[in-house]
Each structure stands twice: as C-alpha cells, then as structure tokens.
Write an enzyme that holds these catalytic residues in place. Sequence first.
Site, PDB file in Angstrom:
ATOM      1  N   CYS A 108       0.821  -1.208   0.000  1.00  0.00           N
ATOM      2  CA  CYS A 108       0.000   0.000   0.000  1.00  0.00           C
ATOM      3  C   CYS A 108       0.859   1.263   0.000  1.00  0.00           C
ATOM      4  CB  CYS A 108      -0.894   0.026   1.243  1.00  0.00           C
ATOM      5  SG  CYS A 108      -2.192  -1.205   1.246  1.00  0.00           S
ATOM      6  N   ARG A 146       7.304   3.825   5.447  1.00  0.00           N
ATOM      7  CA  ARG A 146       7.528   2.558   6.126  1.00  0.00           C
ATOM      8  C   ARG A 146       8.949   2.041   5.870  1.00  0.00           C
ATOM      9  NH1 ARG A 146       1.891  -0.821   5.856  1.00  0.00           N
ATOM     10  NH2 ARG A 146       1.985  -0.728   3.620  1.00  0.00           N
TER      11      ARG A 146
END
Length: 421
Positions: A117, A122
């Site tokens: 996603c 991240r």
Amino acid sequence: MDKLLIRGGRSLKGEVLISGAKNATLPELCACLLTSAPVTLTNVPRLQDVATMLKLIRNMGVAAERSDDGRVTVDASALSSPEAPYELVKTMRASVLALGPLLTRFGEATVSLPGGCAIGSRPVDQHIKGLTAMGAEIVVEHGYMIAKLPKGWTRLKGARIATDMVTVTGTENFLMAATLAEGVTILENAAQEPEITDLAEMLIKMGANIEGHGSSRIRIQGVESLHGCTHQVVADRIETGTFMCAVAATGGDVLLKHGRIDHLEAVVEKLRDAGATVARVEGGIRVQSQGRLKSQSFRTTEYPGFPTDMQAQFMALNCISHGTAVVTETIFENRFMHVNEMVRLGANIQIDSKVAVVEGVEKLSGATVMATDLRASASLVIAGLVADGETVVERIYHLDRGYDQMEAKLRGLGADIERIK
C-alpha cells in the site's frame, strides 16, 4: 477490473466466521524457511497477499501445498534460492519478512525493497539496523537489500536491539533471525501485537527459546536447529474490527465467530462509547446497534492502542454518527486518502496534516468511488452499506489483498452487494 456494487440501507444480521490473520500468516510462512522439516499452518485465509507469499517461497524451491480447508503445508527441505525478486514482491510489503529467515538459513539473502500500500514510507532502515547489530553485512543497491554473514561466520550472533521506533515487521524479522543465532538476543521497544505473539508461539512449537513476547522486551536464546510443527493462525483482529464497524454503522446484530475482544480493546471501548453493544459470547463476539450512534474522537497508536489499520473503517462510522469527531493519525503519513472518496458520498470531513475533523451527517448518498489502499477500500464498503442508492467501489484488488471473501460474508449477513466487472 473487478468492482463492488453496493445497494445501501440494509442492516446486517446473522453470523460471520472471522478468517485467520493476514498479518500473522505472512511472517509464519516465512518462519517455515527456518527448518528443513515440514510445517503445517491451519486457518490460513484466502488472500492475494498470502497467494503472493506462497508463490515467492515456491520460487525459492520450497514445496507448499494448500487444501480447501485452510490448511497449508510447507516443506523447505529443498530451499535453493536466497532471493526474493521484485517481480514477485512488488505488490506486497511483507516481502521484507523473508530477509531474516533467508539470511539465517543460507548465510546470505537478496530481497527486493518492498511494495504494498502507498500509505507512507515505512522504511526498512530499522530492519537493517537490527540485523547489522547481529553481525549481518547489508547493502542496499539497485532496489535490493543484499545481506550476508561476515567471512568465517556460520551463524548470526545474539545482540541487544533497540529500534528507534516500534516496528511490527522489524520485530518479526529479528525474532525469526534470533531463534537460530549464537547466544542471547534482547529486543527492546518490541512491537506487542497479537500477531507477533502468535508468531512467537509458533516458533516455540518449532523448538525456539523465547520469553516476553506480547511485551515490549523479548528475550530469545538461540538454539542449534528448529523442527516442524502444526500451528493454527490466530483470528484476524482487523477483519473483526471491520465487521464490528459495519454492524454498528448499519444498525445490525451479528455474531463474529472466532473474534477476540482482548485483541481489540481500544476499538471495542470506542464502539461502546458510541452506543453499540459489544459482548464476549461463547465462540466469539456479538455486536448490536440501533439508530444513529455518537461520534468518537480517537488517536492511532501502537498496540494496544487504537490500530491505524482501523482508522478508516471507524471514520466511516463517524461520518453518519451524531456530533463531531477528531481523528489523529500518528503512525503513517498519507493515511487519509479515503477521505476525498468519502466526501464524494456526502461526508463532511476536513483534513489538516495528520488530523481529520469529521462532522457527522444524517445520510450518505451512493456514488462511484475508488479504493486507494487496503483499509481505505474496507471503509468505502462500510460507507456504501449505509449510503442511499447504489455505490460502486472501484480498484477492489486492494480489498482482496487483505479480506477473505468480504462481499460473500457481507451478503450472508443480508447486505445487497455483488462483484461486477
């Protein structure tokens, strides 16, 4: 490309079986690489990310057989390749979980930087920091993490690893790598999610020596080898929470079989404060709701706080509740991409950086909307269930990455929903 057509306005009633957790299944499939003995996982969900992970480990020479009853048996005795290529993992963030097990088993690993996603950076730097502390030599080049043991080493060495932030996949990577490392590894600032506890319990069944899982400090005494086991994947708390919000929004009465309140206490507290009834019953959780609920402000934090993976779904509930809610996202940037689509349905939401202010409206009206990520797609389905008229949710391949037959389960509860081309 598949879409979902939803005709809103129906309450959800009945029973629904909660599937095994995606976020436990993926690391547990990687943990199978740590032994040459067969490992059997049960309650494995049918998801695109799981199919991708199975394809990845098969590409490494691993035998992985799946049966219709949710059972997967993995035999990594013929593991022959320490590489996770971009072509196979570009759609899946969890590919980074192969790094620790491959490095441990082979002494080297080449893993593509992950996809998944588009909800924030991240970064993988914490993974690199932790494995480097255990002695690994890692470089990042041409879109790959290339790791190896120092010359003359046969095993990683135990270390104290204190990450700069709480990282779920990082904790899982270190946990798996440390099981076969020489000496003791201490994980400080470890993530505490139930999926990590489930992974640790599987590793213990395989012969690992682990203490403190479920807390922020985990101790792992390395062992010489691991053996096979049979392990049931824990129920998916995010699927559980998603159905809770759907029931609360539609004014329904549903038994969530295998759902666990103790894994969702922050969400359950907010649902009860909103006016829904949530009760632990034999076999799962019963959720009941009538009429318009009260808006609830919340702030996403690491477990056991309010999960970022439930932010969008609860926002859908807030959209049609009484009052104003302030939603603060502290985990990921870019995690309000569903807001513009909800506004298309008639929601009243204002965004300022990491804060969304949701003014509840009496009703939403159906429209065509586009899913932007996994949990955003679920939130749009919930909004569509309560909207007047027809809602079409496009790009539902995001949904298929993390929800096992969601439209079929909703249809079984009385929703008017179908998959169309």
